[in-house]
Design a protein around this motif. Structure first.
Motif, short mmCIF file in Angstrom:
data_model
loop_
_atom_site.label_atom_id
_atom_site.label_comp_id
_atom_site.label_asym_id
_atom_site.label_seq_id
_atom_site.Cartn_x
_atom_site.Cartn_y
_atom_site.Cartn_z
N VAL A 73 0.87 -1.17 0.00
CA VAL A 73 0.00 0.00 0.00
C VAL A 73 0.90 1.23 0.00
CG1 VAL A 73 -1.72 1.29 1.33
CG2 VAL A 73 -1.84 -1.22 1.20
N THR A 80 -5.39 5.99 0.46
CA THR A 80 -4.81 4.72 -0.01
C THR A 80 -5.91 3.69 -0.24
OG1 THR A 80 -4.54 3.63 2.15
CG2 THR A 80 -2.78 5.15 1.47
N ASP A 81 -5.50 2.52 -0.71
CA ASP A 81 -6.43 1.41 -0.88
C ASP A 81 -6.34 0.40 0.27
OD1 ASP A 81 -3.92 0.36 -1.53
OD2 ASP A 81 -4.65 -0.74 -3.29
N ALA A 103 -9.64 -1.25 1.26
CA ALA A 103 -10.09 -2.22 0.26
C ALA A 103 -9.28 -3.51 0.33
CB ALA A 103 -10.00 -1.61 -1.14
#
Length: 184
Positions: A81, A92-93, A96
């Protein structure tokens, strides 16, 4: 006991153990060795390892300072990440990545204690995660010339106050490398 539904799994999160971040960090070699032991243990137990890598003007993407320390290598299937803020969730992801893996409990390691570690553990907690901080697997540099306490006190204080965190439906914990169990 996370407040996140259908998230029974745990992940090891390794934050910013980059050349330019930990080069002058307090007890750098011991902390990196502890993180390495935790990565090996997580992999051996099938626990996901999530790597977080910071970039900014001093840590330009692709530079030597931006690279993870040579003692730690992420596996091909392990997510990395990329972040530009202290809280590893911001912009950020990470959420997810964790949601896809059903992660509701984070075991946090890395650097810097007084910046990205604190921001991320608080960010995770308010988002509903259970958070375990590994007491001897996070570090910071000496910023006492600018009025901060010495690094060993920053680390000790963070460990002390994190073990007292409480919120409905979430747990906060502090343990050391030798006593960490990934199962809850």
């Amino acid at each position: 006991m996370t407040t996140l539904p259908d998230r029974p799994n745990t992940a090891l999160v390794v934050i910013d153990v980059q050349n330019g971040v930990v080069g002058e960090a307090h007890e750098r070699d011991a902390v990196v060795a502890n993180i390495g032991a935790l990565v090996d243990k997580a992999r051996g137990e099938g626990v996901p390892v999530v790597w977080v890598q910071h970039s900014d003007d001093q840590l330009e993407k692709g530079s030597e300072a931006w690279q993870y320390v040579p003692e730690l290598a992420h596996g091909e299937s392990e997510p990395v990440v990329h972040k530009t803020f202290g809280d590893s969730f911001e912009g950020t992801d990470l959420e997810a990545v964790l949601a896809r893996a059903g992660i509701g409990h984070l075991v946090v390691t890395g650097a810097q204690t007084d910046q990205c570690i604190r921001n991320t553990i608080h960010g995770a907690f308010v988002r509903g995660y259970d958070v375990t901080l590994v007491a001897d697997a996070h570090t910071t540099e000496d910023l006492s010339a600018w009025g901060a306490p010495p690094p060993e006190k920053v680390i000790a204080h963070t460990n002390m106050y994190w073990q007292e965190q409480a919120a409905p439906g979430r747990t906060a914990a502090v343990t050391d490398t030798a006593n960490l169990t990934f199962s809850r």
